[in-house]
Design an enzyme around this catalytic site. Structure first.
Site, mmCIF file in Angstrom:
data_model
loop_
_atom_site.group_PDB
_atom_site.id
_atom_site.type_symbol
_atom_site.label_atom_id
_atom_site.label_comp_id
_atom_site.label_asym_id
_atom_site.label_seq_id
_atom_site.Cartn_x
_atom_site.Cartn_y
_atom_site.Cartn_z
ATOM 1 N N SER A 109 30.590 40.159 -81.820
ATOM 2 C CA SER A 109 31.798 39.788 -82.552
ATOM 3 C C SER A 109 33.058 39.995 -81.706
ATOM 4 O O SER A 109 33.222 39.366 -80.671
ATOM 5 C CB SER A 109 31.868 40.588 -83.855
ATOM 6 O OG SER A 109 32.909 40.134 -84.676
ATOM 7 N N ASP A 246 37.655 35.339 -83.813
ATOM 8 C CA ASP A 246 37.123 36.383 -82.945
ATOM 9 C C ASP A 246 35.928 35.814 -82.193
ATOM 10 O O ASP A 246 35.656 34.610 -82.258
ATOM 11 C CB ASP A 246 36.748 37.633 -83.747
ATOM 12 C CG ASP A 246 35.711 37.354 -84.821
ATOM 13 O OD1 ASP A 246 35.539 36.186 -85.201
ATOM 14 O OD2 ASP A 246 35.059 38.311 -85.288
ATOM 15 N N ASP A 248 32.674 35.723 -82.422
ATOM 16 C CA ASP A 248 31.615 34.954 -83.082
ATOM 17 C C ASP A 248 32.151 34.105 -84.221
ATOM 18 O O ASP A 248 31.366 33.496 -84.961
ATOM 19 C CB ASP A 248 30.489 35.869 -83.565
ATOM 20 C CG ASP A 248 30.909 36.768 -84.727
ATOM 21 O OD1 ASP A 248 32.117 37.013 -84.890
ATOM 22 O OD2 ASP A 248 30.019 37.233 -85.455
ATOM 23 N N ASP A 250 33.560 34.656 -87.130
ATOM 24 C CA ASP A 250 33.354 34.936 -88.551
ATOM 25 C C ASP A 250 34.636 35.448 -89.209
ATOM 26 O O ASP A 250 34.630 35.797 -90.384
ATOM 27 C CB ASP A 250 32.195 35.902 -88.787
ATOM 28 C CG ASP A 250 32.449 37.298 -88.251
ATOM 29 O OD1 ASP A 250 33.449 37.508 -87.535
ATOM 30 O OD2 ASP A 250 31.633 38.199 -88.539
#
Length: 456
Positions: A109, A246, A248, A250
């Protein structure tokens, strides 16, 4: 031994805490746990193997970790569809879209490039509950499914993974983005290809930063944890809005045309009001964590929207959303979950709907954000204390009550113990920053005096 799974899967320094051996073992254990039950038995009775979607963000260690995960799954009789580099919410969507049995995302992440992580999704693309993660950990290196011959799994490229996700995102939009100039900061992460495509096809004029991943520059001075660069680029380009993901993708944070940060609370406030107007906000309810700003609560009260609070962590927001069928929830950090369209936080989806509301209303982001007045907030970390004693110390409790009485309806207090270290977090919100700072440090002093651990 500490629990291997954290709040968002298994994370650590790649090739140190998170090794290829561990990735292989976790994949084999997950195959053992997640391919049991009637669904798996029906598949086997039909002569079909279980199917898992595997994806990653672009950090360099993801290549060998994903290879280890795929090997562990295939050696356990699971067919692997390798979706390559895509956002975490894309992987979650695809699991449900093709009816896969489960999925694995390799990502850390917003962490720096040397870190990596492994998170699992159940059938339908939902996050695993703690009890299932614990079962995977219990089976690590102990029980394996080791089929032979034609029963071993196959590893294939998920060729149309990106296209399926892009079509899905575009299909959720209530209004096109024509006429809006957007600066996208993709954090040199998993959204670097998909987010620009989706915003452009939806009609926005797009300027890009942080969209050149090389395996080691993910989150490096860009993305939702470094908004200064985005704010400057928005002002320089004369853009209407900046959207930051960010690593990833999400989560989503935004900046307005003047470079002012619009955090997850204000994004949720804007979306909640818009969804209520369209009749899409189930039970006129928004789900947030205890860290959401008091201003959000007051804004929602004024809008006739009920607010339900959970513990900190998007998994707890998700649990509340799923249990009661609510449509919208999230965190101040930018994890926003729209259950009509996603099973987890989706930064691209959130950004699209935020910009769509700008296009629909003809209002600037600053104007939309006026729905909520942010109360000044301060968070003080008190280290070196017995955090387990926080709830039982009467002197601390009395000090909290005293501050709450002083604030009245114009602020609030929250003390939280750390889950991983001897630390207590003291959060105070007030009508002005000076009051918030003064009262937070007063409480921090009491916590330190009462709960300090012996030195040495």
């Amino acid at each position: 031994m500490p629990r291997l799974f954290g709040t968002d899967g298994v994370r650590g320094l790649a090739n140190r805490e998170l090794t290829a051996d561990l990735a292989l073992g976790l994949a084999q254990a997950s195959a053992f746990v997640l391919t049991q039950g009637r669904r798996a038995e029906e598949r086997r009775a039909e002569g079909r193997r279980p199917v898992a979607v595997v994806a990653r963000d672009p950090r360099v260690s993801g290549e060998f970790i994903t290879a280890a995960v795929a090997s562990g799954l295939a050696s356990s009789g699971v067919d692997v569809l390798d979706a390559g580099v895509i956002p975490t919410p894309a992987a979650a969507f695809l699991i449900g879209d093709i009816g896969a049995d489960f999925g694995v995302m390799v990502s850390a992440s917003h962490n720096p490039a040397p870190d990596n992580g492994i998170k699992f999704f159940a059938v339908g693309g939902t996050k695993l509950p703690d009890v299932v993660e614990d079962r995977i950990e219990e089976h690590l290196g102990i029980e394996k499914l080791l089929p032979t011959g034609g029963e071993v799994g196959r590893i294939r490229r998920f060729a149309d993974a990106e296209d399926r996700y892009v079509v899905h995102l575009l299909g959720t939009l209530p209004h096109r983005l024509d006429g809006v100039h957007v600066v996208l900061d993709c954090a040199n992460g998993a959204a670097s290809a998909i987010s620009p495509e989706v915003f452009t096809v939806a009609g926005a004029q797009v300027t890009l930063i942080g969209a050149d991943p090389d395996g080691v520059n993910i989150n490096d001075g860009v993305g939702s944890t470094h908004l200064d660069h985005l704010a400057a680029r928005v002002r320089e380009a004369g853009a209407d809005v900046g959207i930051a993901h960010d690593g990833d993708a999400d989560r989503c944070l935004a900046v307005d045309a003047d470079g002012n940060v619009i955090d997850g609370d204000r994004i949720m406030a804007i979306l909640a009001v818009a969804m209520k107007e369209r009749g899409h906000l189930t039970d006129d309810t928004l789900v947030v964590t205890v860290m959401s700003n008091l201003g959000l609560h007051k804004a929602m009260q004024d809008a006739g929207i009920r607010v339900v609070q959970t513990a900190v962590g998007d998994r707890y927001v998700l649990e509340e959303l799923n249990e009661h069928g609510y449509a919208l929830g999230g965190e101040q950090s930018g994890h926003v979950i729209m259950t009509e369209h996603a099973t987890t936080g989706d930064g691209i989806l959130t950004g699209l709907h935020l910009v769509s509301e700008m296009a629909r209303t003809g209002k600037s982001l600053a104007e939309l954000a006026e729905v909520m007045t942010v109360f000044p907030q301060i968070l003080v970390n008190v280290r070196g204390v017995d955090h387990h004693a926080l709830g039982s110390d009467e002197v601390v409790a009395a000090a909290v009550r005293e501050v709450e009485n002083e604030l009245g309806d114009s602020g609030r207090v929250l003390l939280r113990k750390s889950g991983t270290e001897p630390m207590v977090r003291v959060m105070v919100e007030a009508a002005d920053q000076e009051t918030a700072d003064r009262l937070a440090h007063r409480l921090a002093d009491v916590v330190l005096e009462r709960l300090a651990l012996p030195v040495g």
